[in-house]
Design a protein around this motif. Structure first.
Motif, PDB file in Angstrom:
ATOM      1  N   TYR A  75      11.717  11.538  28.132  1.00  0.00           N
ATOM      2  CA  TYR A  75      11.000  12.802  27.923  1.00  0.00           C
ATOM      3  C   TYR A  75       9.623  12.527  27.289  1.00  0.00           C
ATOM      4  O   TYR A  75       9.492  11.604  26.478  1.00  0.00           O
ATOM      5  CB  TYR A  75      11.851  13.680  26.995  1.00  0.00           C
ATOM      6  CG  TYR A  75      11.361  15.081  26.883  1.00  0.00           C
ATOM      7  CD1 TYR A  75      11.741  16.053  27.812  1.00  0.00           C
ATOM      8  CD2 TYR A  75      10.510  15.454  25.850  1.00  0.00           C
ATOM      9  CE1 TYR A  75      11.285  17.350  27.702  1.00  0.00           C
ATOM     10  CE2 TYR A  75      10.051  16.753  25.741  1.00  0.00           C
ATOM     11  CZ  TYR A  75      10.443  17.695  26.672  1.00  0.00           C
ATOM     12  OH  TYR A  75       9.982  18.980  26.562  1.00  0.00           O
ATOM     13  N   TYR A  77       7.849  12.958  24.706  1.00  0.00           N
ATOM     14  CA  TYR A  77       7.841  13.365  23.296  1.00  0.00           C
ATOM     15  C   TYR A  77       6.454  13.167  22.686  1.00  0.00           C
ATOM     16  O   TYR A  77       5.829  12.111  22.899  1.00  0.00           O
ATOM     17  CB  TYR A  77       8.850  12.526  22.501  1.00  0.00           C
ATOM     18  CG  TYR A  77      10.275  12.646  22.971  1.00  0.00           C
ATOM     19  CD1 TYR A  77      11.003  13.797  22.741  1.00  0.00           C
ATOM     20  CD2 TYR A  77      10.898  11.597  23.641  1.00  0.00           C
ATOM     21  CE1 TYR A  77      12.334  13.899  23.168  1.00  0.00           C
ATOM     22  CE2 TYR A  77      12.215  11.693  24.068  1.00  0.00           C
ATOM     23  CZ  TYR A  77      12.920  12.851  23.827  1.00  0.00           C
ATOM     24  OH  TYR A  77      14.223  12.947  24.259  1.00  0.00           O
ATOM     25  N   ARG A  78       5.997  14.120  21.919  1.00  0.00           N
ATOM     26  CA  ARG A  78       4.716  13.954  21.208  1.00  0.00           C
ATOM     27  C   ARG A  78       4.796  12.818  20.191  1.00  0.00           C
ATOM     28  O   ARG A  78       3.826  12.106  19.970  1.00  0.00           O
ATOM     29  CB  ARG A  78       4.344  15.256  20.478  1.00  0.00           C
ATOM     30  CG  ARG A  78       3.891  16.335  21.425  1.00  0.00           C
ATOM     31  CD  ARG A  78       3.162  17.432  20.676  1.00  0.00           C
ATOM     32  NE  ARG A  78       2.808  18.511  21.596  1.00  0.00           N
ATOM     33  CZ  ARG A  78       2.190  19.612  21.255  1.00  0.00           C
ATOM     34  NH1 ARG A  78       1.853  19.815  19.978  1.00  0.00           N
ATOM     35  NH2 ARG A  78       1.900  20.533  22.136  1.00  0.00           N
ATOM     36  N   HIS A  79       5.969  12.680  19.544  1.00  0.00           N
ATOM     37  CA  HIS A  79       6.143  11.622  18.545  1.00  0.00           C
ATOM     38  C   HIS A  79       5.910  10.229  19.148  1.00  0.00           C
ATOM     39  O   HIS A  79       5.580   9.293  18.412  1.00  0.00           O
ATOM     40  CB  HIS A  79       7.557  11.716  17.959  1.00  0.00           C
ATOM     41  CG  HIS A  79       7.851  10.749  16.853  1.00  0.00           C
ATOM     42  ND1 HIS A  79       7.243  10.808  15.627  1.00  0.00           N
ATOM     43  CD2 HIS A  79       8.702   9.695  16.798  1.00  0.00           C
ATOM     44  CE1 HIS A  79       7.707   9.830  14.852  1.00  0.00           C
ATOM     45  NE2 HIS A  79       8.587   9.144  15.533  1.00  0.00           N
ATOM     46  N   ASN A  80       6.094  10.106  20.454  1.00  0.00           N
ATOM     47  CA  ASN A  80       5.914   8.806  21.121  1.00  0.00           C
ATOM     48  C   ASN A  80       4.521   8.646  21.723  1.00  0.00           C
ATOM     49  O   ASN A  80       4.245   7.623  22.353  1.00  0.00           O
ATOM     50  CB  ASN A  80       6.959   8.641  22.243  1.00  0.00           C
ATOM     51  CG  ASN A  80       8.377   8.572  21.703  1.00  0.00           C
ATOM     52  OD1 ASN A  80       8.582   8.601  20.495  1.00  0.00           O
ATOM     53  ND2 ASN A  80       9.342   8.503  22.583  1.00  0.00           N
ATOM     54  N   PHE A  84      -0.789  12.054  19.592  1.00  0.00           N
ATOM     55  CA  PHE A  84      -0.272  12.958  18.561  1.00  0.00           C
ATOM     56  C   PHE A  84       0.318  12.235  17.354  1.00  0.00           C
ATOM     57  O   PHE A  84       0.558  12.845  16.323  1.00  0.00           O
ATOM     58  CB  PHE A  84       0.820  13.856  19.147  1.00  0.00           C
ATOM     59  CG  PHE A  84       0.322  14.823  20.174  1.00  0.00           C
ATOM     60  CD1 PHE A  84      -0.431  15.934  19.801  1.00  0.00           C
ATOM     61  CD2 PHE A  84       0.599  14.643  21.525  1.00  0.00           C
ATOM     62  CE1 PHE A  84      -0.893  16.837  20.749  1.00  0.00           C
ATOM     63  CE2 PHE A  84       0.132  15.537  22.480  1.00  0.00           C
ATOM     64  CZ  PHE A  84      -0.614  16.639  22.085  1.00  0.00           C
ATOM     65  N   SER A  85       0.648  10.953  17.488  1.00  0.00           N
ATOM     66  CA  SER A  85       1.424  10.272  16.461  1.00  0.00           C
ATOM     67  C   SER A  85       0.921   8.854  16.259  1.00  0.00           C
ATOM     68  O   SER A  85       0.540   8.179  17.229  1.00  0.00           O
ATOM     69  CB  SER A  85       2.898  10.231  16.896  1.00  0.00           C
ATOM     70  OG  SER A  85       3.634   9.355  16.085  1.00  0.00           O
ATOM     71  N   ALA A  92      11.362   8.885  19.160  1.00  0.00           N
ATOM     72  CA  ALA A  92      11.716  10.307  19.049  1.00  0.00           C
ATOM     73  C   ALA A  92      13.179  10.536  19.425  1.00  0.00           C
ATOM     74  O   ALA A  92      13.894  11.290  18.745  1.00  0.00           O
ATOM     75  CB  ALA A  92      10.798  11.148  19.934  1.00  0.00           C
TER      76      ALA A  92
ATOM     77  N   GLN C  56       6.807  15.291  10.352  1.00  0.00           N
ATOM     78  CA  GLN C  56       5.583  14.874  11.032  1.00  0.00           C
ATOM     79  C   GLN C  56       5.349  15.922  12.116  1.00  0.00           C
ATOM     80  O   GLN C  56       6.292  16.313  12.819  1.00  0.00           O
ATOM     81  CB  GLN C  56       5.787  13.487  11.644  1.00  0.00           C
ATOM     82  CG  GLN C  56       4.548  12.908  12.305  1.00  0.00           C
ATOM     83  CD  GLN C  56       4.882  12.132  13.575  1.00  0.00           C
ATOM     84  OE1 GLN C  56       5.746  12.514  14.347  1.00  0.00           O
ATOM     85  NE2 GLN C  56       4.152  11.052  13.782  1.00  0.00           N
ATOM     86  N   ALA C  58       4.092  15.984  15.094  1.00  0.00           N
ATOM     87  CA  ALA C  58       4.492  15.659  16.469  1.00  0.00           C
ATOM     88  C   ALA C  58       6.016  15.678  16.610  1.00  0.00           C
ATOM     89  O   ALA C  58       6.562  16.237  17.570  1.00  0.00           O
ATOM     90  CB  ALA C  58       3.943  14.284  16.860  1.00  0.00           C
ATOM     91  N   LEU C  59       6.717  15.101  15.629  1.00  0.00           N
ATOM     92  CA  LEU C  59       8.187  15.078  15.701  1.00  0.00           C
ATOM     93  C   LEU C  59       8.760  16.484  15.534  1.00  0.00           C
ATOM     94  O   LEU C  59       9.737  16.854  16.208  1.00  0.00           O
ATOM     95  CB  LEU C  59       8.747  14.146  14.618  1.00  0.00           C
ATOM     96  CG  LEU C  59      10.266  13.983  14.631  1.00  0.00           C
ATOM     97  CD1 LEU C  59      10.749  13.347  15.939  1.00  0.00           C
ATOM     98  CD2 LEU C  59      10.728  13.136  13.453  1.00  0.00           C
ATOM     99  N   HIS C  61       7.451  19.234  16.492  1.00  0.00           N
ATOM    100  CA  HIS C  61       7.299  19.850  17.807  1.00  0.00           C
ATOM    101  C   HIS C  61       8.411  19.393  18.750  1.00  0.00           C
ATOM    102  O   HIS C  61       9.035  20.213  19.451  1.00  0.00           O
ATOM    103  CB  HIS C  61       5.925  19.481  18.379  1.00  0.00           C
ATOM    104  CG  HIS C  61       5.706  19.986  19.768  1.00  0.00           C
ATOM    105  ND1 HIS C  61       6.093  19.284  20.888  1.00  0.00           N
ATOM    106  CD2 HIS C  61       5.173  21.138  20.225  1.00  0.00           C
ATOM    107  CE1 HIS C  61       5.785  19.972  21.974  1.00  0.00           C
ATOM    108  NE2 HIS C  61       5.221  21.101  21.606  1.00  0.00           N
ATOM    109  N   ASP C  62       8.696  18.096  18.750  1.00  0.00           N
ATOM    110  CA  ASP C  62       9.737  17.557  19.631  1.00  0.00           C
ATOM    111  C   ASP C  62      11.112  18.119  19.279  1.00  0.00           C
ATOM    112  O   ASP C  62      11.918  18.416  20.166  1.00  0.00           O
ATOM    113  CB  ASP C  62       9.786  16.023  19.521  1.00  0.00           C
ATOM    114  CG  ASP C  62       8.540  15.349  20.088  1.00  0.00           C
ATOM    115  OD1 ASP C  62       7.854  15.955  20.931  1.00  0.00           O
ATOM    116  OD2 ASP C  62       8.241  14.213  19.660  1.00  0.00           O
TER     117      ASP C  62
END
Lengths: 142, 142, 142
Positions: A75, A77-80, A84-85, A92, C56, C58-59, C61-62
């Motif tokens: 997916y 993910y923004r965290h990845n 964004f991160s 994520a 965080q 970004a996270l 949001h995820d």
């Protein structure tokens, strides 16, 4: 009321891995001398889980496969995303799997023993290994 | 600090069933005489869940349908395969549903009562019935 | 053993929202003077969650996107049907998302501080806002 705090160290060589911590928890409760109270095991990490389940190789395989399927690695993910991160690890999915399973357990202690059922084990799930982790163990009681 | 340990027995006639244990938990907290502390309810089983939710027939139906859909009965689980497991019950999905919902709750006790919200009930979910189950109830406090 | 009970008030303007309550929890533990024990944070609501995660943007949001996808708003839930339910809010999905994330956390307190890991925050998730919510905070110990 006494409060005893201890640590259980775990280490994994794989990305994802289940470990059975039951004998270690039982041993520490016994050594504490506390007869009545509770024992808690807390992961201080956000990409690993602590939970109670039956410890059987086939079921452990199913559990890890279920959570791997339920939370896709693919997916967007923004965290990845570097946009964004600034997290180095693209983990994520590891966070989400840990959230679904939970990060702590609390078990009553009666007559010096945790009241685990016949098929219950205290399990640790690594979702972002290989890693060394320290789990906080607390025994409260008299 | 006092530690009171008790059991709540539940029995189901169906494969899957939700039961409301709120009045039983409240009654046992009241009878204990403990004014301030916590009450914990722990399933000692690996294919049943204990959790907090609103108790309404329509929502209970939705909850059981959601977890039945989220964890397929048809997946080729190793735990259900004679090649990998000697478990008589083909209940891998029951284990996974219980893991997602959780197997214990802990509720603060203030002025002799558990501080449940207006719409909160203490619920038990059987995922591998029909069965008789014993749930461990613990009240800690003064 | 002392038992200190308090409330954390949260307010959201959106349907779904994550809030970081870590500094508030730490402040209340510090002010209590309790050195060794546990701190619990309990949602008394059935469509909001309390859990531990990395905070965080970004996270976060995820996390909200994952639970929104995992529990569809479009499913024909009985709880959302006037035929089966008199609930004004069509919030069955909100209930299910809260059940998956959990509604309380319990953290050991050692030397006057909750033993949160480096990346752990105490998080609140609103799934049926905008709303004002009261969360019950309890500190047990000496």
């Amino acid at each position: 009321m006494r409060s005893i705090n201890d640590t259980i160290a775990v280490e994994t060589q794989e990305k994802q891995r289940l470990l059975d911590l039951t004998s270690c928890v039982k041993q520490k409760v016994g050594a504490s001398g506390i007869q009545n109270g509770v024992v808690g095991l807390y992961s201080q990490h956000t990409t690993a889980a602590v939970f109670i389940s039956e410890c059987q190789a086939a079921l452990s395989h199913d559990i890890m496969e279920f959570f791997t399927d339920a939370v896709s690695d693919q997916y967007p993910y923004r965290h990845n995303s570097p946009e964004f991160s600034d997290c180095d690890r693209k983990n994520a999915a590891s966070h989400l799997r840990a959230l679904l399973l939970g990060q702590s357990v609390l078990i009553p202690v009666v007559e010096g023993k945790p009241v685990l059922g016949q098929f219950q084990s205290v399990m640790f799930a690594e979702f972002d290994g290989p890693r060394r982790r320290a789990l906080h163990l607390q025994i409260l009681g008299d």
